[in-house]
Design a protein around this motif. Structure first.
Motif, PDB file in Angstrom:
ATOM      1  N   UNK A 110       0.841  -1.204   0.000  1.00 22.42           N
ATOM      2  CA  UNK A 110       0.000   0.000   0.000  1.00 22.42           C
ATOM      3  C   UNK A 110       0.872   1.249   0.000  1.00 22.42           C
ATOM      4  N   UNK A 111       1.908   1.236   0.855  1.00 20.81           N
ATOM      5  CA  UNK A 111       2.785   2.402   0.930  1.00 20.81           C
ATOM      6  C   UNK A 111       3.586   2.575  -0.355  1.00 20.81           C
ATOM      7  N   UNK A 112       3.987   1.462  -0.950  1.00 17.50           N
ATOM      8  CA  UNK A 112       4.758   1.536  -2.190  1.00 17.50           C
ATOM      9  C   UNK A 112       3.928   2.159  -3.302  1.00 17.50           C
ATOM     10  N   UNK A 113       2.659   1.777  -3.399  1.00 22.24           N
ATOM     11  CA  UNK A 113       1.790   2.342  -4.440  1.00 22.24           C
ATOM     12  C   UNK A 113       1.554   3.827  -4.202  1.00 22.24           C
ATOM     13  N   UNK A 114       1.460   4.235  -2.940  1.00 22.05           N
ATOM     14  CA  UNK A 114       1.302   5.652  -2.638  1.00 22.05           C
ATOM     15  C   UNK A 114       2.581   6.431  -2.937  1.00 22.05           C
TER      16      UNK A 114
END
Length: 282
Positions: free
Chosen positions: A187-191
């Motif tokens: 999730x953090x990587x996509x953000x």
């Protein structure tokens, strides 16, 4: 002299354990020899910090663990008291090694999420509760376990002829924990990808995903082996998990430190300052 089917199966598992432990020791020695130059550069040039202390424990504790495991697998058949003592010591060192390796990536996840203290509290709370349950179950299993040796001549080492039925539970807990960390990292990587991340950010995400996926795989594998295989197989696979993840953690920490020493592009140092990578690379 005829032997029972159980005796033959136990002897085969002990022989396989001997081969695997010996291979693990050779693998660890080979990995250490290959990374010796980089490791000494890191140890001599990096600043002393808590993370460096965790690194040293993670890197060198497997040596002690392997010595204990090799001695246990080659111990004389009549020495069951020594077997129990060594099994307890090996378990304790294995848990300590797992905690040190995991700490690297819990802290990295915390940094990836811009030092979100709520997230860190949730991760640590979950991890510590799972760890406490694991320790309780492991102690109960070791206390109630009965050790035996093979009656077949030439087969050394000892194994647990009986163990707790709950020994698979810790692996279920940690497979769920690692899966959760994979999800929040993705999730953090996509953000973060929308913000044109620096090379250090990419390395950090890749390391986290690889480590969490490997840890999830080992936990799932050990969950099934603890249910369906004999103890000697379970024990050696647990040791393989501890050793492999420790090597991953140590290698990735050096790689991250090297990346921090040689940033690519002018934006790297800006992201480095914003995300406080120094906390995990010093």
């Amino acid at each position: 002299m005829e032997y029972s089917i159980d005796d033959v199966a136990a002897a085969r598992s002990l022989q396989l354990s001997t081969y695997i432990y010996t291979s693990m020791a050779a693998f660890w020695a080979y990995d250490y020899a290959c990374s010796l130059h980089e490791e000494w550069i890191f140890l001599l040039q990096s600043h002393w910090s808590k993370m460096k202390g965790v690194y040293i424990v993670t890197r060198y504790l497997p040596f002690i663990l392997l010595v204990i495991d090799l001695y246990m697998i080659f111990t004389p058949n009549e020495n069951l008291v020594t077997c129990r003592m060594l099994a307890n010591i090996s378990l304790g060192f294995g848990i300590l090694l797992s905690v040190c390796a995991e700490w690297f990536f819990i802290l990295r996840t915390y940094v990836l999420w811009d030092r979100n203290k709520i997230l860190l509290t949730a991760i640590l709370g979950t991890y510590l509760s799972f760890l406490a349950a694991t320790i309780v179950i492991a102690i109960d299993a070791n206390i109630s376990a009965a050790y035996a040796t093979s009656p077949i001549p030439g087969i050394t080492g000892c194994y647990q002829s009986s163990t707790s039925d709950r020994i698979f539970i810790p692996f279920v807990l940690f497979s769920v924990f690692e899966l959760g960390l994979i999800i929040i990292t993705l999730i953090r990587a996509m953000q973060g990808w929308r913000r044109t991340p620096c090379h250090l950010y990419v390395v950090l995400v890749n390391h986290n995903i690889f480590y969490y996926t490997s840890s999830f795989f080992f936990a799932t594998m050990n969950m099934f082996t603890s249910l369906f295989l004999q103890d000697s197989y379970r024990t050696v696979l647990n040791g393989f998990q501890f050793l492999t993840l420790a090597i991953f953690a140590a290698r990735m920490h050096i790689h991250l430190w090297q990346t921090n020493q040689h940033p690519r592009g002018p934006s790297s140092m800006i992201h480095l300052s914003d995300m406080s990578f120094v906390d995990i690379t010093a």
